[in-house]
Design an enzyme around this catalytic site. Structure first.
Site, short mmCIF file in Angstrom:
data_model
loop_
_atom_site.label_atom_id
_atom_site.label_comp_id
_atom_site.label_asym_id
_atom_site.label_seq_id
_atom_site.Cartn_x
_atom_site.Cartn_y
_atom_site.Cartn_z
N GLU A 1 -67.33 -118.52 -4.55
CA GLU A 1 -67.90 -117.51 -3.67
C GLU A 1 -67.88 -117.93 -2.21
OE1 GLU A 1 -71.61 -115.93 -4.96
OE2 GLU A 1 -70.91 -115.57 -7.00
N GLU B 1 -69.55 -116.15 -14.06
CA GLU B 1 -70.99 -115.93 -14.23
C GLU B 1 -71.17 -114.46 -14.62
OE1 GLU B 1 -73.12 -116.60 -10.54
OE2 GLU B 1 -72.56 -118.70 -10.45
#
Ligand SMILES: *[C@@H]1O[C@H](CO)[C@@H](O)[C@H](O)[C@H]1NC(C)=O
Ligand SMILES: *[C@@H]1O[C@H](CO)[C@@H](O)[C@H](O)[C@H]1NC(C)=O
Ligand SMILES: *[C@@H]1O[C@H](CO)[C@@H](O)[C@H](O)[C@H]1NC(C)=O
Length: 488
Positions: A159, A266
């Site tokens: 990210e 995730e």
């Protein structure tokens, strides 16, 4: 060339059996021995949260044998076959934990970065964080884990791009780090452990992130800066939802032609809470064309309220209701089917050639000729190897019994808990470990909200991450967020 199993045999027959190192073929993970596709049934593992990675104290999530035994046993009961570990210290010994997860039939997805300064590429002014000492650390993580047969892949970034601003500057640096780690693996690792990026599922930039990182760059020898996989942290399925409502259909559309494995690095939106995990059935179904499973966020309860188990400081663990819900969802899957698919024999379509026209978001980086070369000194480390070189190996574990108390959510004790070492080449699935956990009336139901007495799952609870409908698609970097929040 000595294969891993041959190398292990050479160590002596007393070693526990090992999982088969996986390969990437035609856009999926493949067990080269059986020819079967591997579907990730994973969980994010960061016991102790933030404090669980502490270079000064020489601890990280894979440094304590007893903790790993306890957690591997509970994950076996769930049916987990992969852990994701975010923050690792290359200079401490991970042999026992890696060996325990290996014997338990679980692979490891490993981030080569950490949120500490100098240990990851920064979202802002990434050029300031791209230097030889930083890369040296990422290579050291590769060295520390390359010998374990259950090392599945390395994440070169997590990210780092999470909005249009960071999308303007980070992309060429992310390709550069991926290239450097891949070059290191190519030169110093005897099998092609895949390296790739774990993206934020921010729909404004997801397609561009994917296209920038995964397009084919002419002149870039063997596409070294292109990821070997692409993963995303996605929280768009909340509560009772559906393929369409959670916009998984959009994801399938983005990735359907991917030539590398795609998976959720995730997932597991926590509002409403407790969770029902109805996405599990869809994630592991044929509806998710091009996807290779996913990683539930996350194993331990931390302040952001995503845990399946609650660990008290001294070691005893209490299972939370989400543990039983997830277990029940996995139990519904047909694992023969999920893990039994043969790898595709036809290659995927070639990825598009890198071209500024691929990029559709205004301001997102669209120049492919300015991917930075390795910073001064880095090529030398790639050529000669990290020095001194951390190294890991599978070791013998003589006692598989869990040393901590584990309690069901009604306070009763889970008896006879131990890791069950699996046979050679076996991967874990529900039923491998038959220790019984039983869900009672949830004595911890009030745990998260006992102070307020409010309804559980209230997203305004300061301990839970905000996940309103409006923020679903601009999900923050949960992994990084959780980790960094605790680091400070
Ligand atoms: C490279 O990494 C190794 C292993 O962590 C470490 O011992 C060494 O000091 C590092 N070297 C540099 C130049 O950062
Ligand atoms: C892309 O980057 C290169 C190298 O920095 C530069 O020469 C070129 O002008 C850039 N192209 C565009 C369209 O900005
Ligand atoms: C987890 O355990 C701690 C005590 O160790 C307790 O204060 C907390 O409420 C528990 N959390 C949950 C969700 O049960």
């Amino acid at each position: 060339m000595l294969t891993y199993s041959a190398a292990l045999l050479a160590f002596g027959a007393t070693l526990a059996a090992a999982v088969q190192p996986l390969e990437v073929q035609n856009g999926v993970f493949v067990n080269p021995k059986t020819g079967n596709q591997f579907h990730i049934v994973g969980i994010a593992y960061q016991p102790g949260g933030s404090g669980g990675y502490n270079p000064e104290k020489k601890i990280d999530p894979l440094s304590d044998k007893d903790v790993c035994l306890r957690d591997a046993a509970l994950m076996q009961i769930l049916g987990i076959n992969t852990i994701r570990v975010y923050n690792l210290n290359p200079d401490i010994n991970h042999d026992e934990c890696a060996s325990i997860f290996n014997a338990a039939g679980m692979y490891m997805l490993l981030d080569v970065n950490s949120p500490l300064p100098g240990e990851s590429l920064t979202s802002w002014e990434p050029w300031k964080s791209y230097y030889a000492e930083y890369l040296n650390r990422t290579f050291a993580v590769v060295e520390a884990f390359k010998n374990y047969p259950n090392t599945l892949a390395f994440f070169s970034g997590n990210e780092v791009m999470n909005n249009e601003e960071t999308g303007a500057t980070v992309p060429p640096y992310m390709r550069a780090v991926t290239r450097d780690v891949k070059n290191y693996v190519k030169k110093h690792v005897s099998r092609p452990i895949p390296v790739g990026y774990s993206a934020a599922d921010v729909r404004d930039i997801l397609q561009d992130s994917y296209d920038y990182l995964q397009c084919s760059l002419s002149g870039d020898k063997g596409d070294m800066s292109k990821g070997d996989l692409f993963a995303l942290n996605s929280y768009s399925w909340c509560g009772e939802s559906s393929f369409k409502e959670a916009s998984y259909d959009e994801l399938v559309e983005i990735f359907k032609n991917a030539d590398v494995p795609i998976f959720f690095s995730e997932y597991g939106c926590n509002t409403p809470s407790p969770r029902v995990f109805t996405e599990v059935g869809t994630i592991h179904s044929s509806q998710m064309v091009g996807f290779s499973g996913g990683v539930v966020y996350e194993y331990t309860q931390e302040p952001n309220n995503y845990g399946l188990v609650n660990i008290s400081a001294s070691g005893p663990v209490t299972l939370l209701s989400d543990f039983y819900s997830l277990k029940a969802q996995y139990a519904k899957l047909d694992f023969k089917e999920v893990q039994g698919l043969k790898a595709p024999t036809t290659s995927k379509p070639k990825p598009p050639t890198c071209d500024s026209k691929l990029i559709t978001t205004k301001g997102f980086h669209s120049n492919f000729t300015n991917i930075p070369p390795p910073p001064p000194g880095a090529q030398d480390i790639i050529d000669k190897g990290v020095s001194p070189k951390p190294s890991g190996k599978i070791v013998k574990i003589s006692d598989w019994k869990v040393k901590f108390d584990v309690f069901n959510n009604d306070g009763t004790k889970v008896e006879g808990l131990a890791v069950k070492p699996l046979a050679d080449d076996e991967i874990n699935q529900p039923g491998s470990n038959t220790a019984v956990v039983t869900q009672g009336a949830d004595s911890t139901a009030g745990g998260g909200s006992s102070s307020s007495g409010s309804t559980s799952g209230d997203s305004k609870d300061e301990n839970s991450a905000p996940r309103s409908a409006a923020t679903i698609f601009t999900a923050l970097a949960m992994g990084a967020f959780a980790v960094m929040a605790g680091m400070i």
